[in-house]
Write a protein that holds these residues in place. Structure first.
Motif, mmCIF file in Angstrom:
data_model
loop_
_atom_site.group_PDB
_atom_site.id
_atom_site.type_symbol
_atom_site.label_atom_id
_atom_site.label_comp_id
_atom_site.label_asym_id
_atom_site.label_seq_id
_atom_site.Cartn_x
_atom_site.Cartn_y
_atom_site.Cartn_z
ATOM 1 N N GLY A 40 1.886 11.349 2.255
ATOM 2 C CA GLY A 40 1.672 9.947 2.629
ATOM 3 C C GLY A 40 0.777 9.286 1.605
ATOM 4 O O GLY A 40 -0.046 9.939 0.954
ATOM 5 N N GLY A 41 0.942 7.994 1.470
ATOM 6 C CA GLY A 41 0.243 7.265 0.417
ATOM 7 C C GLY A 41 -1.271 7.190 0.593
ATOM 8 O O GLY A 41 -1.831 7.494 1.640
ATOM 9 N N MET A 42 -1.896 6.756 -0.522
ATOM 10 C CA MET A 42 -3.341 6.524 -0.563
ATOM 11 C C MET A 42 -3.521 5.005 -0.566
ATOM 12 O O MET A 42 -2.924 4.307 -1.388
ATOM 13 C CB MET A 42 -3.881 7.116 -1.868
ATOM 14 C CG MET A 42 -5.347 6.926 -2.103
ATOM 15 S SD MET A 42 -5.765 7.479 -3.795
ATOM 16 C CE MET A 42 -5.394 9.220 -3.726
ATOM 17 N N ARG A 43 -4.315 4.531 0.359
ATOM 18 C CA ARG A 43 -4.527 3.093 0.483
ATOM 19 C C ARG A 43 -5.990 2.783 0.168
ATOM 20 O O ARG A 43 -6.867 3.556 0.550
ATOM 21 C CB ARG A 43 -4.204 2.693 1.928
ATOM 22 C CG ARG A 43 -4.455 1.263 2.280
ATOM 23 C CD ARG A 43 -3.859 0.926 3.634
ATOM 24 N NE ARG A 43 -2.407 0.933 3.609
ATOM 25 C CZ ARG A 43 -1.624 0.357 4.541
ATOM 26 N NH1 ARG A 43 -2.174 -0.257 5.563
ATOM 27 N NH2 ARG A 43 -0.312 0.402 4.441
ATOM 28 N N MET A 44 -6.260 1.677 -0.510
ATOM 29 C CA MET A 44 -7.660 1.252 -0.700
ATOM 30 C C MET A 44 -7.809 -0.099 -0.040
ATOM 31 O O MET A 44 -7.031 -1.026 -0.303
ATOM 32 C CB MET A 44 -7.995 1.162 -2.186
ATOM 33 C CG MET A 44 -9.444 0.816 -2.436
ATOM 34 S SD MET A 44 -9.926 1.154 -4.132
ATOM 35 C CE MET A 44 -11.704 0.883 -4.033
ATOM 36 N N TRP A 45 -8.801 -0.224 0.843
ATOM 37 C CA TRP A 45 -8.944 -1.448 1.612
ATOM 38 C C TRP A 45 -10.425 -1.659 1.968
ATOM 39 O O TRP A 45 -11.105 -0.690 2.294
ATOM 40 C CB TRP A 45 -8.105 -1.331 2.905
ATOM 41 C CG TRP A 45 -7.868 -2.652 3.552
ATOM 42 C CD1 TRP A 45 -8.505 -3.140 4.657
ATOM 43 C CD2 TRP A 45 -6.929 -3.656 3.132
ATOM 44 N NE1 TRP A 45 -8.019 -4.392 4.938
ATOM 45 C CE2 TRP A 45 -7.062 -4.743 4.030
ATOM 46 C CE3 TRP A 45 -6.009 -3.750 2.078
ATOM 47 C CZ2 TRP A 45 -6.303 -5.903 3.899
ATOM 48 C CZ3 TRP A 45 -5.261 -4.906 1.961
ATOM 49 C CH2 TRP A 45 -5.411 -5.961 2.870
ATOM 50 N N PRO A 46 -10.890 -2.894 1.935
ATOM 51 C CA PRO A 46 -12.314 -3.120 2.282
ATOM 52 C C PRO A 46 -12.535 -3.143 3.795
ATOM 53 O O PRO A 46 -12.903 -4.179 4.363
ATOM 54 C CB PRO A 46 -12.615 -4.484 1.631
ATOM 55 C CG PRO A 46 -11.291 -5.164 1.525
ATOM 56 C CD PRO A 46 -10.220 -4.111 1.444
ATOM 57 N N TYR A 47 -12.265 -2.028 4.453
ATOM 58 C CA TYR A 47 -12.467 -1.957 5.903
ATOM 59 C C TYR A 47 -13.913 -2.325 6.227
ATOM 60 O O TYR A 47 -14.836 -1.896 5.519
ATOM 61 C CB TYR A 47 -12.199 -0.533 6.409
ATOM 62 C CG TYR A 47 -10.784 -0.057 6.212
ATOM 63 C CD1 TYR A 47 -9.772 -0.433 7.076
ATOM 64 C CD2 TYR A 47 -10.458 0.796 5.146
ATOM 65 C CE1 TYR A 47 -8.461 0.006 6.891
ATOM 66 C CE2 TYR A 47 -9.161 1.242 4.959
ATOM 67 C CZ TYR A 47 -8.160 0.841 5.833
ATOM 68 O OH TYR A 47 -6.886 1.279 5.645
ATOM 69 N N ALA A 48 -14.087 -3.060 7.335
ATOM 70 C CA ALA A 48 -15.438 -3.496 7.701
ATOM 71 C C ALA A 48 -16.276 -2.303 8.173
ATOM 72 O O ALA A 48 -17.491 -2.255 7.939
ATOM 73 C CB ALA A 48 -15.362 -4.559 8.792
#
Ligand code: NAD
Length: 353
Positions: A40-48
């Motif tokens: 499964g992919g790697m995601r980068m996100w500015p999660y709070a």
């Protein structure tokens, strides 16, 4: 790097990494490896918050288990998320992420996802071999989007066959929301087959680029959703089908690439009650993962083999629609049921062996 296990019921393994030196704060979720290592992919996100990231990675990794089960990729489901602003990417961050992926010992295999590109994965690859979806030149399977588009095209044609008794697209009205990496090649294939294409994209230049080669009508977001048409193909973001949009839809079929296209499970039932055939997102958009999975076969990547496997997507849709009809449930519920069946059968045969 501080690596800690997070026990989560129903998940084989969930681990979090904290590395103040590189700034890495990430979670890897291995949902299920019954059918093979969890890809499964790697995601980068500015999660709070970390909790928000955890909720996302758990949901996404389970989705990958189901998607791979139905697509018969021979893989399980996993996902990873890096908590952070993609504007703050660094070489150190991705080297640390490579160490983190390696620490899971091959139970998890990574790939591209939101805000992660091939250049980032090339750095990850310096520290772990559990990386897929790199460039063709490096022996990997390359960009998955054209394969996703091809699978959606075949699946959409099957839906047309199922509803209208013929898969001839000549003169069929198809409304596409989002003509990016998947929506654009899909629009071109459909137009080549003589379909009448109506499209909307936030970035109007993307519709204009296709219009140079094919007659394609540029319409508003409202029109693309509500117009009288044969097929609505959502190829932008998720959550497009919900309480607000479903009553207004003017299509007979929903078949597109967007992930998590239903906002809630109930939306699948609402589509069924409106007599609209819905091709479940993870069944019809599996072309990309199928293509990537071929890279892990003993002989390595082979495009012909990938295309052969992608041609099974209409069959997977047929099974799903047949279950929905037999059980009187939505096609979304039927897809989950079929995926669970495949997993249970595999678990049972492992126990017997
Ligand atoms: P992309 O970013 O290349 O394209 C998305 C397009 O949608 C862009 O042109 C963007 O401008 C447009 N868009 C975004 N929000 C919009 C809005 N509110 N209204 C109108 N247009 C909007 O992404 P993609 O790779 O083509 O993926 C499209 C969808 O398919 C996503 O949901 C993705 O998760 C899913 N998907 C993609 C793949 C793949 O192989 N790329 C595989 C499986 C699923």
């Amino acid at each position: 790097m501080d690596i800690q296990e997070i026990p989560v019921e129903g998940y084989e393994r969930v681990v979090r990494a904290d590395d103040p030196k590189s700034g890495l704060h990430a979670i890897i979720a291995v949902n299920d490896t019954t059918l093979g290592p969890a890809l499964g992919g790697m995601r980068m996100w500015p999660y709070a918050t970390e909790q928000e990231a955890l909720t996302d990675v758990l949901r996404l990794s389970k989705g990958m288990t189901y998607k791979s089960a139905i697509a018969h990729t021979g893989l399980g489901g996993g996902k990873s998320v890096i908590i952070g602003d993609p504007a703050n990417k660094s070489r150190e961050l991705f080297l640390a992420m490579g160490d983190f992926v390696e620490s899971v010992g091959g139970q998890y295999i990574t790939a591209e996802d939101v805000n992660i590109g091939i250049a980032d994965l090339e750095i990850v690859k310096e520290r772990t071999s559990y990386v897929t979806g790199l460039s063709r030149e490096s022996g990997s399977s390359g960009n998955p989007s054209p394969y996703t588009a091809h699978g959606v095209y075949l699946g959409l044609k099957y839906c047309v066959q199922r509803v209208f008794g013929s898969d001839d697209l000549t003169g069929r009205k198809i409304a596409i929301l989002g003509v990016g990496s998947v929506g654009a090649p899909l629009a071109r294939k459909l137009a080549e087959d003589g379909a009448e294409i109506y499209a909307h994209d936030l970035d109007e230049s993307r519709v204009a680029a296709i219009a140079k080669d094919f007659p394609i009508h540029s319409v508003s977001e409202e029109e693309v959703l509500t117009m009288d048409c044969d097929v609505f193909a959502p190829c932008a973001l998720g959550g497009v089908l919900n309480d607000n949009t479903i009553p207004k839809l003017g299509c007979k079929i929903v078949a597109g690439a967007a992930n998590n296209v239903l906002l809630e499970v109930q939306d699948g039932t609402d589509l069924r009650e409106r007599g609209i055939l819905y091709a479940p997102d993870y069944v019809i958009n599996a072309g990309g993962i199928i293509n990537v999975a071929v890279e892990l076969l003993p002989d390595g990547y082979n495009e012909e083999e990938a295309l052969r496997r992608i041609r099974r997507i209409p069959e997977a849709l047929k099974e799903t629609f047949d279950i929905a009809e037999a059980e009187g449930i939505s096609t979304a519920e039927a897809a989950d049921m079929r995926a669970q069946q495949i997993l249970e059968e595999a678990r049972a045969s492992k126990t017997q062996a």
